[in-house]
Scaffold this motif. Structure first.
Motif, PDB file in Angstrom:
ATOM      1  N   GLN A   1       0.835  -1.213   0.000  1.00  0.00           N
ATOM      2  CA  GLN A   1       0.000   0.000   0.000  1.00  0.00           C
ATOM      3  C   GLN A   1       0.864   1.255   0.000  1.00  0.00           C
ATOM      4  OE1 GLN A   1      -2.490  -0.905   3.372  1.00  0.00           O
ATOM      5  NE2 GLN A   1      -4.090  -1.828   2.086  1.00  0.00           N
ATOM      6  N   ASP A   2       1.929   1.243   0.783  1.00  0.00           N
ATOM      7  CA  ASP A   2       2.801   2.425   0.829  1.00  0.00           C
ATOM      8  C   ASP A   2       3.406   2.726  -0.539  1.00  0.00           C
ATOM      9  OD1 ASP A   2       2.217   2.610   3.470  1.00  0.00           O
ATOM     10  OD2 ASP A   2       4.178   1.945   4.213  1.00  0.00           O
ATOM     11  N   LEU A   3       3.600   1.674  -1.329  1.00  0.00           N
ATOM     12  CA  LEU A   3       4.180   1.858  -2.666  1.00  0.00           C
ATOM     13  C   LEU A   3       3.104   2.030  -3.734  1.00  0.00           C
ATOM     14  CD1 LEU A   3       6.931  -0.899  -2.368  1.00  0.00           C
ATOM     15  CD2 LEU A   3       7.317   1.572  -2.471  1.00  0.00           C
ATOM     16  N   GLY A   4       1.848   2.025  -3.323  1.00  0.00           N
ATOM     17  CA  GLY A   4       0.756   2.115  -4.298  1.00  0.00           C
ATOM     18  C   GLY A   4       0.658   0.870  -5.169  1.00  0.00           C
ATOM     19  N   MET A   5       1.102  -0.263  -4.652  1.00  0.00           N
ATOM     20  CA  MET A   5       1.175  -1.484  -5.460  1.00  0.00           C
ATOM     21  C   MET A   5       0.258  -2.593  -4.970  1.00  0.00           C
ATOM     22  SD  MET A   5       2.856  -0.941  -7.941  1.00  0.00           S
ATOM     23  CE  MET A   5       4.275  -1.293  -8.885  1.00  0.00           C
ATOM     24  N   HIS A   6      -0.555  -2.334  -3.937  1.00  0.00           N
ATOM     25  CA  HIS A   6      -1.443  -3.398  -3.474  1.00  0.00           C
ATOM     26  C   HIS A   6      -2.407  -3.757  -4.599  1.00  0.00           C
ATOM     27  CE1 HIS A   6      -4.562  -5.018  -0.402  1.00  0.00           C
ATOM     28  NE2 HIS A   6      -3.643  -5.935  -0.662  1.00  0.00           N
ATOM     29  N   ARG A   7      -2.543  -5.061  -4.870  1.00  0.00           N
ATOM     30  CA  ARG A   7      -3.381  -5.590  -5.971  1.00  0.00           C
ATOM     31  C   ARG A   7      -2.730  -5.428  -7.342  1.00  0.00           C
ATOM     32  NH1 ARG A   7      -6.073  -8.555  -2.553  1.00  0.00           N
ATOM     33  NH2 ARG A   7      -7.592  -7.470  -1.278  1.00  0.00           N
ATOM     34  N   LYS A   8      -1.669  -4.617  -7.436  1.00  0.00           N
ATOM     35  CA  LYS A   8      -0.970  -4.519  -8.729  1.00  0.00           C
ATOM     36  C   LYS A   8       0.148  -5.550  -8.748  1.00  0.00           C
ATOM     37  CE  LYS A   8      -2.078   0.314  -9.364  1.00  0.00           C
ATOM     38  NZ  LYS A   8      -1.643   1.596  -8.813  1.00  0.00           N
ATOM     39  N   VAL A   9       0.867  -5.629  -7.633  1.00  0.00           N
ATOM     40  CA  VAL A   9       1.774  -6.763  -7.405  1.00  0.00           C
ATOM     41  C   VAL A   9       0.982  -7.680  -6.489  1.00  0.00           C
ATOM     42  CG1 VAL A   9       3.880  -7.477  -6.223  1.00  0.00           C
ATOM     43  CG2 VAL A   9       3.902  -5.470  -7.708  1.00  0.00           C
ATOM     44  N   GLN A  10       0.731  -8.897  -6.920  1.00  0.00           N
ATOM     45  CA  GLN A  10      -0.115  -9.774  -6.114  1.00  0.00           C
ATOM     46  C   GLN A  10       0.686 -10.422  -4.983  1.00  0.00           C
ATOM     47  OE1 GLN A  10      -0.317 -10.025  -9.690  1.00  0.00           O
ATOM     48  NE2 GLN A  10      -2.057  -8.611  -9.586  1.00  0.00           N
ATOM     49  N   LEU A  11      -0.016 -10.688  -3.901  1.00  0.00           N
ATOM     50  CA  LEU A  11       0.605 -11.286  -2.718  1.00  0.00           C
ATOM     51  C   LEU A  11       0.006 -12.674  -2.481  1.00  0.00           C
ATOM     52  CD1 LEU A  11       2.401 -10.944  -0.138  1.00  0.00           C
ATOM     53  CD2 LEU A  11       0.345 -10.035   0.996  1.00  0.00           C
ATOM     54  N   ILE A  12       0.877 -13.693  -2.495  1.00  0.00           N
ATOM     55  CA  ILE A  12       0.465 -15.063  -2.173  1.00  0.00           C
ATOM     56  C   ILE A  12       1.064 -15.398  -0.815  1.00  0.00           C
ATOM     57  CG2 ILE A  12       0.572 -17.496  -2.848  1.00  0.00           C
ATOM     58  CD1 ILE A  12       0.958 -16.651  -5.717  1.00  0.00           C
ATOM     59  N   VAL A  13       0.252 -15.888   0.103  1.00  0.00           N
ATOM     60  CA  VAL A  13       0.793 -16.201   1.427  1.00  0.00           C
ATOM     61  C   VAL A  13       0.626 -17.681   1.739  1.00  0.00           C
ATOM     62  CG1 VAL A  13       0.316 -13.864   2.229  1.00  0.00           C
ATOM     63  CG2 VAL A  13      -1.318 -15.689   2.720  1.00  0.00           C
ATOM     64  N   SER A  14       1.521 -18.187   2.579  1.00  0.00           N
ATOM     65  CA  SER A  14       1.457 -19.600   2.958  1.00  0.00           C
ATOM     66  C   SER A  14       2.048 -19.783   4.340  1.00  0.00           C
ATOM     67  CB  SER A  14       2.211 -20.454   1.936  1.00  0.00           C
ATOM     68  OG  SER A  14       3.555 -20.034   1.855  1.00  0.00           O
ATOM     69  N   GLY A  15       1.872 -20.988   4.838  1.00  0.00           N
ATOM     70  CA  GLY A  15       2.372 -21.325   6.175  1.00  0.00           C
ATOM     71  C   GLY A  15       1.214 -21.712   7.065  1.00  0.00           C
ATOM     72  N   GLY A  16       0.872 -22.986   7.074  1.00  0.00           N
ATOM     73  CA  GLY A  16      -0.169 -23.465   7.978  1.00  0.00           C
ATOM     74  C   GLY A  16      -1.585 -23.211   7.509  1.00  0.00           C
ATOM     75  N   ILE A  17      -1.803 -23.105   6.212  1.00  0.00           N
ATOM     76  CA  ILE A  17      -3.175 -22.919   5.700  1.00  0.00           C
ATOM     77  C   ILE A  17      -3.844 -24.282   5.571  1.00  0.00           C
ATOM     78  CG2 ILE A  17      -4.517 -22.123   3.704  1.00  0.00           C
ATOM     79  CD1 ILE A  17      -3.035 -19.644   4.011  1.00  0.00           C
ATOM     80  N   ARG A  18      -5.019 -24.423   6.213  1.00  0.00           N
ATOM     81  CA  ARG A  18      -5.655 -25.738   6.332  1.00  0.00           C
ATOM     82  C   ARG A  18      -7.077 -25.790   5.805  1.00  0.00           C
ATOM     83  NH1 ARG A  18      -5.193 -24.551  12.454  1.00  0.00           N
ATOM     84  NH2 ARG A  18      -5.852 -22.657  11.403  1.00  0.00           N
ATOM     85  N   SER A  19      -7.764 -24.649   5.783  1.00  0.00           N
ATOM     86  CA  SER A  19      -9.198 -24.673   5.524  1.00  0.00           C
ATOM     87  C   SER A  19      -9.618 -23.428   4.766  1.00  0.00           C
ATOM     88  CB  SER A  19      -9.951 -24.688   6.852  1.00  0.00           C
ATOM     89  OG  SER A  19      -9.696 -23.452   7.513  1.00  0.00           O
ATOM     90  N   GLY A  20     -10.880 -23.438   4.336  1.00  0.00           N
ATOM     91  CA  GLY A  20     -11.426 -22.259   3.677  1.00  0.00           C
ATOM     92  C   GLY A  20     -11.455 -21.056   4.605  1.00  0.00           C
ATOM     93  N   ALA A  21     -11.572 -21.304   5.898  1.00  0.00           N
ATOM     94  CA  ALA A  21     -11.553 -20.185   6.851  1.00  0.00           C
ATOM     95  C   ALA A  21     -10.186 -19.518   6.834  1.00  0.00           C
ATOM     96  CB  ALA A  21     -11.877 -20.696   8.253  1.00  0.00           C
ATOM     97  N   ASP A  22      -9.119 -20.330   6.818  1.00  0.00           N
ATOM     98  CA  ASP A  22      -7.771 -19.751   6.761  1.00  0.00           C
ATOM     99  C   ASP A  22      -7.595 -18.950   5.467  1.00  0.00           C
ATOM    100  OD1 ASP A  22      -7.239 -21.022   9.143  1.00  0.00           O
ATOM    101  OD2 ASP A  22      -5.969 -22.593   8.273  1.00  0.00           O
ATOM    102  N   VAL A  23      -8.103 -19.505   4.367  1.00  0.00           N
ATOM    103  CA  VAL A  23      -7.994 -18.805   3.084  1.00  0.00           C
ATOM    104  C   VAL A  23      -8.693 -17.453   3.183  1.00  0.00           C
ATOM    105  CG1 VAL A  23      -8.606 -18.870   0.627  1.00  0.00           C
ATOM    106  CG2 VAL A  23      -7.948 -20.993   1.811  1.00  0.00           C
ATOM    107  N   ALA A  24      -9.919 -17.475   3.706  1.00  0.00           N
ATOM    108  CA  ALA A  24     -10.707 -16.237   3.790  1.00  0.00           C
ATOM    109  C   ALA A  24     -10.018 -15.216   4.697  1.00  0.00           C
ATOM    110  CB  ALA A  24     -12.108 -16.554   4.311  1.00  0.00           C
ATOM    111  N   LYS A  25      -9.445 -15.691   5.799  1.00  0.00           N
ATOM    112  CA  LYS A  25      -8.777 -14.765   6.723  1.00  0.00           C
ATOM    113  C   LYS A  25      -7.537 -14.153   6.083  1.00  0.00           C
ATOM    114  CE  LYS A  25     -10.647 -17.136  10.749  1.00  0.00           C
ATOM    115  NZ  LYS A  25     -10.392 -18.157  11.800  1.00  0.00           N
ATOM    116  N   ALA A  26      -6.759 -14.989   5.410  1.00  0.00           N
ATOM    117  CA  ALA A  26      -5.562 -14.463   4.738  1.00  0.00           C
ATOM    118  C   ALA A  26      -5.963 -13.409   3.712  1.00  0.00           C
ATOM    119  CB  ALA A  26      -4.804 -15.605   4.058  1.00  0.00           C
TER     120      ALA A  26
END
Ligand SMILES: Cc1cc2nc3c(=O)[nH]c(=O)nc-3n(C[C@H](O)[C@H](O)[C@H](O)COP(=O)(O)O)c2cc1C
Lengths: 441, 229
Positions: free
Chosen positions: A287-312
């Protein structure tokens, strides 16, 4: 004689039975413990967050009737051919070598059927994987095992691996037991030796070099492929900002719970930050660089369920990646093999000696007999089912929050159950308007 | 001979033009002028072209080269011919760090000196350096041959695997698990051939070199060797 009450045996909270067992193991062997998997200790995680759901001020969408989209486009910044996925849950990079050929095939089958991508790993690209993956991300790692321009060109995206959540700052490890002829040949190393791959790239150091390295990769592939940069969760604000500066299309951020094929236990448990603590900082950098959603962010580490996906995603990620959960979906650590886990001195659910190559489920092995137990078609189907369930779960939550796309989930949909969770995620502690470190309490 | 002016036509057009020749078998000659230290010149080429770059190059010139002969008429920046698969890259001047890093095949010839980490993680490439090489060269070198007519810096061949190193001058120090090995007739023959192909046949004789390789003590972790790491 009077029988006085005596103090019952009391264990130390510091020197627990586990700790003492490890001291004895170290004293007996003289070598640190190596294992697979991610951090086993409890750390603040998505479980510390809750969705608020709709209320008078926000109305929900009708389940099963009103649309809730799940698609994601990755690589819109520079790549001529961005990747379009039906669901925002990708399969993380896991090396051929750590996993068997059929296991890689199953990941490709399952991911393709569910409309998402798979990723190669430290061992290079296999035919099983390329052949069965509609969308394949090719990792560019410090070891460069098997690296070649033809595979770069037949990949759909390139992921420059700087670090991994389980071991930010650590290199790869594939011990001799798993170095079969095929693995050895792909890596251009003698059979049966321990492979400790480098932790730094051989031909660049630092963000300025990385920018030039990315230029080279883009030139080699004629600017077609999205280029991801994968970092472990250590300094997410600066790493994300530097990845953007270096020209990434996508940042992949892996928290400390993230799995590994084989790493020192001390590394897994003590280096790096939980993914919950990493996402808000990475999003802030974008966001500070004005790049949120322009450079996509993929996160991982202990994702188990649709709830984790939604929270991330509510915290600002564009997509997630799964490693361990995908292996479990394939059949890793399944209690059907309990008798054999017992023989290995462990039990289903706790088996993590993946580096020894004796996996009863035939997934993390190069032993032909064990690998033959695993059916890649069935495994692929199971993974597809699991990915579908996670997607449905995430959609269920998103609709309840009144969102017609998973990307519309936002931090305002969340509260935290714990002070730690509130501070890390930057959302209020449930029932208060307190965000530790942000608002004036 | 086709001349490509990098200053006027730019890098993207250069590489796109060279890539368009993939699959062709014509050994066409190209000259790239006004290199001016640009990065990523002639990367990912996959055709039997004969390319001469006039001037010095920036990072990663000839990266991942297949089949082409690429001659740099100047000095080369870091990572020249990195991950080369086949073909030849010849540098008339000096090369910066990581020359030939992770190279899997082909021949890299450096007529001047090479800086640190020359041949790092090499995986099958042959490297002939007419001058000297810097520290940590051939670190974790997996396979292929490195021939150095001059001297080698500190920690030569640290943690190397099956690569063969031949040095004519002095070696400041050997890295962990790297030892001097016997030079047998087969090695001398191979060296003669490498010198010839490396345009150094007239400069040195195989008998003047010493051979270095892996002691293979670090191939499997042994706690008694932990101090070597
Ligand atoms: C068996 C296994 C092998 C892995 N191999 C690699 C690899 O080669 N390269 C890499 O960047 N990450 C590797 N990882 C890490 C994953 O890409 C990913 O970051 C991690 O598994 C995500 O966390 P999760 O397991 O909790 O889903 C591996 C993980 C596992 C479980």
């Amino acid at each position: 004689m009077t029988d006085f009450p005596h103090t019952p045996p009391r264990f130390s909270a510091t020197f627990t039975p586990d700790v003492n067992a490890e001291i004895r193991r170290a004293a007996a062997t003289g070598i640190y413990d190596i294992r697979g998997g991610g951090a086993k200790r409890r750390v603040p995680h998505f479980d510390d967050l809750l969705f608020l759901g709709a209320s008078i001020s926000r109305y929900p969408l009708e389940g099963y009737r009103e649309r809730c989209d799940t698609s994601v486009v990755l690589g819109t910044r520079f790549a001529k051919k961005p990747i379009v996925l039906d669901i925002p849950i990708t399969i993380a990079g896991m090396s051929f070598g750590a996993l068997s050929g059929p296991a890689k095939e199953a990941l490709g089958r399952g991911a393709s059927a569910a409309g998402t991508s798979t990723t190669t790993g430290d061992g290079g690209m296999t035919e099983e994987e390329r052949g069965h993956s509609k969308t394949l991300v090719y990792q560019y790692l410090p070891s460069r095992y098997g690296m070649n321009p033809d595979d770069l060109r037949r990949a759909d995206a390139i992921e420059v691996v700087v670090g991994q959540g389980a071991k930010p700052g650590g290199g790869g490890m594939l011990l001799g037991q798993k170095i079969s002829d095929r693995v050895a040949e792909m890596r251009n190393l003698p059979k049966g030796i321990d492979q400790r791959s480098a932790c730094r790239h051989p031909d660049w150091t630092g963000p300025d070099d990385l920018e030039i390295k990315i230029l080279e990769l883009r030139e080699i592939t004629d600017w077609e492929k999205p280029i991801y940069i994968k970092v472990g969760g250590s300094r997410p604000y600066y790493d994300t900002a530097l990845a953007v500066k270096a020209g990434a299309d996508v940042v992949v951020l892996d928290g400390m719970q993230g799995g590994t094929a084989a790493t020192q236990d001390v590394f897994i448990e003590n280096v790096g930050m939980p993914i919950l603590a990493c996402i808000p900082q990475a999003v802030q950098a974008l966001q500070d660089l004005g790049m949120h959603r322009k450079v996509q962010l993929i996160v991982s580490g202990g994702i188990r369920s649709g709830a984790d996906v939604a929270k991330a995603m509510a915290l600002g990620a564009d997509a997630v990646a799964i490693g361990t959960a995908a292996l479990i979906a394939l059949g890793d650590n399944d209690p059907v093999w309990e008798a054999e886990y017992q023989k290995l001195g462990t039990t289903a659910g706790a088996y993590d000696d993946w580096h020894e190559g004796r996996d009863p489920a035939g997934i993390t092995t190069q032993d032909p007999e064990l690998a033959a137990r695993f059916d890649p078609v069935l495994g692929g189907r199971r993974l597809k089912n699991y990915l579908k369930v996670m997607t449905l779960e995430a959609q269920t939550i998103a609709r309840a929050c009144g969102k017609n796309h998973l990307h519309n989930l936002e931090p305002e949909d969340l509260v935290a159950l714990t002070i730690e969770g509130a501070a890390m995620a930057g959302v209020p502690l449930a029932g208060t308007n307190w965000i530790p470190g942000k608002t004036g309490f | 001979m086709q001349t490509f002016d990098l200053a006027t036509r730019g890098l993207r057009e250069l590489n796109q033009t060279l890539h368009a020749l993939r699959g062709t078998t014509n050994e066409t000659a190209w000259e790239i002028v006004n290199a001016k230290g640009s990065h990523a010149i002639a990367v990912g080429v996959d055709a039997p072209l004969d390319i001469t770059v006039r001037g010095s190059t920036g990072y990663y010139c000839a990266g991942m080269n297949k089949q082409a002969t690429i001659r740099i008429d100047g000095n080369a920046g870091p990572g020249v011919a990195e991950n080369m698969m086949s073909g030849r890259v010849i540098i008339e001047g000096d090369a910066s760090q990581y020359a030939g890093a992770t190279g899997r095949g082909g021949l890299l010839v450096i007529k001047g000196n090479a800086s640190s980490r020359c041949g790092i993680s090499m995986k099958g490439i042959d490297i002939v350096v007419h001058g000297s090489i810097g520290h940590m060269s051939a670190f974790m070198a997996q396979s292929g041959n490195m021939v150095v007519l001059g001297d080698a810096g500190d920690a030569l061949g640290d943690s190397l695997y099956e690569a063969r190193l031949f040095v004519r001058g002095s070696v400041k120090s050997l890295g962990a698990d790297c030892i001097e090995k016997e030079m047998r007739p087969a090695h001398l023959a191979m060296l003669a051939e490498l010198l010839e192909r490396g345009e150094a046949g007239h400069k040195a004789k195989p008998e003047e070199f010493r051979r270095y390789g892996s002691a293979r003590k670090l191939y499997t972790f042994n706690v008694d060797n932990a101090a070597a790491y």
